[in-house]
Design a protein around this motif. Structure first.
Motif, PDB file in Angstrom:
ATOM      1  N   ASN A   3       8.510 -34.763  14.416  1.00  0.00           N
ATOM      2  CA  ASN A   3       9.880 -35.489  14.211  1.00  0.00           C
ATOM      3  C   ASN A   3       9.387 -37.085  14.523  1.00  0.00           C
ATOM      4  O   ASN A   3       9.365 -37.135  15.324  1.00  0.00           O
ATOM      5  N   LYS A   4       9.854 -37.790  13.365  1.00  0.00           N
ATOM      6  CA  LYS A   4       9.540 -39.158  13.740  1.00  0.00           C
ATOM      7  C   LYS A   4      10.625 -40.135  14.366  1.00  0.00           C
ATOM      8  O   LYS A   4      10.620 -41.149  14.541  1.00  0.00           O
ATOM      9  N   TYR A   5      11.746 -39.403  14.813  1.00  0.00           N
ATOM     10  CA  TYR A   5      12.928 -40.344  15.327  1.00  0.00           C
ATOM     11  C   TYR A   5      12.798 -39.841  16.934  1.00  0.00           C
ATOM     12  O   TYR A   5      13.097 -40.687  17.748  1.00  0.00           O
ATOM     13  N   VAL A   6      12.590 -38.756  17.328  1.00  0.00           N
ATOM     14  CA  VAL A   6      12.579 -38.101  18.800  1.00  0.00           C
ATOM     15  C   VAL A   6      11.029 -37.771  19.080  1.00  0.00           C
ATOM     16  O   VAL A   6      10.836 -36.685  18.422  1.00  0.00           O
ATOM     17  N   HIS A   7      10.303 -38.256  20.148  1.00  0.00           N
ATOM     18  CA  HIS A   7       9.145 -37.640  20.517  1.00  0.00           C
ATOM     19  C   HIS A   7       9.439 -36.845  21.588  1.00  0.00           C
ATOM     20  O   HIS A   7      10.211 -36.915  22.268  1.00  0.00           O
ATOM     21  N   ARG A   8       8.231 -35.657  21.794  1.00  0.00           N
ATOM     22  CA  ARG A   8       8.297 -34.780  22.785  1.00  0.00           C
ATOM     23  C   ARG A   8       9.629 -34.122  23.020  1.00  0.00           C
ATOM     24  O   ARG A   8      10.089 -33.522  23.903  1.00  0.00           O
ATOM     25  N   TRP A   9      10.351 -33.901  21.893  1.00  0.00           N
ATOM     26  CA  TRP A   9      11.614 -32.891  21.636  1.00  0.00           C
ATOM     27  C   TRP A   9      11.055 -31.908  20.720  1.00  0.00           C
ATOM     28  O   TRP A   9      10.467 -32.329  19.658  1.00  0.00           O
ATOM     29  N   LYS A  10      11.211 -30.683  21.103  1.00  0.00           N
ATOM     30  CA  LYS A  10      10.987 -29.796  20.379  1.00  0.00           C
ATOM     31  C   LYS A  10      12.329 -29.333  19.410  1.00  0.00           C
ATOM     32  O   LYS A  10      12.917 -28.356  19.320  1.00  0.00           O
ATOM     33  N   ILE A  11      12.541 -30.333  18.386  1.00  0.00           N
ATOM     34  CA  ILE A  11      13.717 -30.324  17.467  1.00  0.00           C
ATOM     35  C   ILE A  11      13.236 -30.802  16.042  1.00  0.00           C
ATOM     36  O   ILE A  11      12.363 -31.810  16.061  1.00  0.00           O
ATOM     37  N   SER A  12      13.504 -30.109  15.011  1.00  0.00           N
ATOM     38  CA  SER A  12      13.069 -30.765  13.743  1.00  0.00           C
ATOM     39  C   SER A  12      13.961 -31.831  13.328  1.00  0.00           C
ATOM     40  O   SER A  12      14.951 -32.197  13.897  1.00  0.00           O
ATOM     41  N   GLU A  13      13.543 -32.475  12.622  1.00  0.00           N
ATOM     42  CA  GLU A  13      13.958 -33.649  11.912  1.00  0.00           C
ATOM     43  C   GLU A  13      15.678 -33.375  11.305  1.00  0.00           C
ATOM     44  O   GLU A  13      16.429 -33.993  11.282  1.00  0.00           O
ATOM     45  N   ALA A  14      15.540 -32.113  10.659  1.00  0.00           N
ATOM     46  CA  ALA A  14      16.736 -32.015   9.945  1.00  0.00           C
ATOM     47  C   ALA A  14      17.851 -31.348  10.962  1.00  0.00           C
ATOM     48  O   ALA A  14      18.899 -31.855  10.817  1.00  0.00           O
ATOM     49  N   ARG A  15      17.503 -31.027  12.064  1.00  0.00           N
ATOM     50  CA  ARG A  15      18.600 -30.527  13.262  1.00  0.00           C
ATOM     51  C   ARG A  15      18.895 -31.864  13.984  1.00  0.00           C
ATOM     52  O   ARG A  15      20.147 -32.030  14.332  1.00  0.00           O
ATOM     53  N   PHE A  16      18.151 -32.876  14.107  1.00  0.00           N
ATOM     54  CA  PHE A  16      18.218 -34.087  14.689  1.00  0.00           C
ATOM     55  C   PHE A  16      19.044 -34.749  13.734  1.00  0.00           C
ATOM     56  O   PHE A  16      20.138 -35.300  14.193  1.00  0.00           O
ATOM     57  N   ARG A  17      18.962 -34.864  12.524  1.00  0.00           N
ATOM     58  CA  ARG A  17      19.951 -35.319  11.607  1.00  0.00           C
ATOM     59  C   ARG A  17      21.555 -34.845  11.709  1.00  0.00           C
ATOM     60  O   ARG A  17      22.286 -35.579  11.539  1.00  0.00           O
ATOM     61  N   LEU A  18      21.420 -33.582  11.924  1.00  0.00           N
ATOM     62  CA  LEU A  18      22.787 -32.775  12.076  1.00  0.00           C
ATOM     63  C   LEU A  18      23.200 -33.496  13.365  1.00  0.00           C
ATOM     64  O   LEU A  18      24.689 -33.711  13.404  1.00  0.00           O
ATOM     65  N   VAL A  19      22.743 -33.564  14.556  1.00  0.00           N
ATOM     66  CA  VAL A  19      22.977 -34.203  15.580  1.00  0.00           C
ATOM     67  C   VAL A  19      23.527 -35.670  15.521  1.00  0.00           C
ATOM     68  O   VAL A  19      24.770 -35.983  15.965  1.00  0.00           O
ATOM     69  N   ILE A  50      21.297 -41.501  21.958  1.00  0.00           N
ATOM     70  CA  ILE A  50      21.715 -42.531  20.927  1.00  0.00           C
ATOM     71  C   ILE A  50      22.452 -43.482  21.587  1.00  0.00           C
ATOM     72  O   ILE A  50      22.473 -44.613  21.138  1.00  0.00           O
ATOM     73  N   ARG A  51      23.404 -43.344  22.270  1.00  0.00           N
ATOM     74  CA  ARG A  51      24.098 -44.427  23.041  1.00  0.00           C
ATOM     75  C   ARG A  51      23.290 -45.412  23.421  1.00  0.00           C
ATOM     76  O   ARG A  51      23.555 -46.654  23.592  1.00  0.00           O
ATOM     77  N   ILE A  54      21.987 -47.694  20.996  1.00  0.00           N
ATOM     78  CA  ILE A  54      22.838 -48.534  20.406  1.00  0.00           C
ATOM     79  C   ILE A  54      23.146 -49.583  21.330  1.00  0.00           C
ATOM     80  O   ILE A  54      23.025 -50.946  21.062  1.00  0.00           O
ATOM     81  N   ALA A  55      23.240 -49.277  22.469  1.00  0.00           N
ATOM     82  CA  ALA A  55      23.292 -50.289  23.673  1.00  0.00           C
ATOM     83  C   ALA A  55      22.149 -51.375  23.697  1.00  0.00           C
ATOM     84  O   ALA A  55      22.401 -52.653  23.952  1.00  0.00           O
ATOM     85  N   GLU A  56      20.910 -50.731  23.513  1.00  0.00           N
ATOM     86  CA  GLU A  56      19.850 -51.585  23.616  1.00  0.00           C
ATOM     87  C   GLU A  56      19.801 -52.506  22.454  1.00  0.00           C
ATOM     88  O   GLU A  56      19.459 -53.984  22.523  1.00  0.00           O
ATOM     89  N   TYR A  57      20.107 -51.969  21.187  1.00  0.00           N
ATOM     90  CA  TYR A  57      20.232 -52.786  20.046  1.00  0.00           C
ATOM     91  C   TYR A  57      21.292 -53.966  20.044  1.00  0.00           C
ATOM     92  O   TYR A  57      21.179 -54.976  19.801  1.00  0.00           O
ATOM     93  N   GLU A  58      22.446 -53.566  20.629  1.00  0.00           N
ATOM     94  CA  GLU A  58      23.371 -54.467  20.755  1.00  0.00           C
ATOM     95  C   GLU A  58      23.574 -55.439  21.962  1.00  0.00           C
ATOM     96  O   GLU A  58      24.432 -55.909  22.570  1.00  0.00           O
TER      97      GLU A  58
END
Length: 116
Positions: A3-19, A50-51, A54-58
Motif C-alpha cells: 500500500n503506497k498510502y499507509v505503511h505498516r498497515w495490513k490493508i490493501s489500497e482498495a480498502r484504504f480508498r474505501l475508507v 487522515i485528520r 489534513i491538520a499538518e497540511y493546513e
C-alpha cells in the motif's frame, strides 16, 4: 499487498480508498467499517490519521503570526431612501484583514451571511 498510502498497515489500497471515500462522504466509522470490511477501531485510527495529515497540511503560515486589524465596510449607494440605520440594504459587505507591516486581505461577504 503493498500500500503506497499507509505503511505498516495490513490493508490493501482498495480498502484504504474505501475508507477515504467514507471519510469524504462524512460517513461514521461504523458505516465505513461495514462498507470496507475493516474493523471499526481500525477505521477510527485511519480517520484520526487522515485528520492529522489534513491538520499538518493546513498548518498556519507565517501570515497567521503577529498583530492584525479587522474591519468591514459597506459599498453601494450612499443612502437608500426609507431604510433605517446604515441603509445597508442592497449594499455589498466587504470584510478585510490587515497585518501590521504586511499585506491586506479582503473578502466579499456572501449575501447569505449578511443580515439586513
Amino acid at each position: 499487498m503493498k500500500n503506497k498510502y499507509v505503511h505498516r498497515w495490513k490493508i490493501s489500497e482498495a480498502r484504504f480508498r474505501l475508507v477515504v471515500k467514507g471519510f469524504s462522504l462524512d460517513l461514521t466509522a461504523t458505516q465505513t467499517a461495514e462498507l470496507s470490511g475493516i474493523s471499526r477501531n481500525a477505521v477510527n485510527r485511519l480517520y484520526a490519521a487522515i485528520r492529522w495529515q489534513i491538520a499538518e497540511y493546513e498548518r498556519p503560515s507565517d501570515f497567521a503570526i503577529g498583530e492584525f486589524e479587522a474591519d468591514e465596510s459597506y459599498f453601494g449607494a450612499r443612502h437608500v431612501k426609507g431604510k433605517r440605520g446604515r441603509g445597508a440594504s442592497g449594499k455589498t459587505i466587504v470584510f478585510g484583514l490587515y497585518k501590521r507591516d504586511g499585506k491586506v486581505y479582503t473578502e466579499i461577504v456572501p449575501t447569505s451571511f449578511a443580515r439586513n
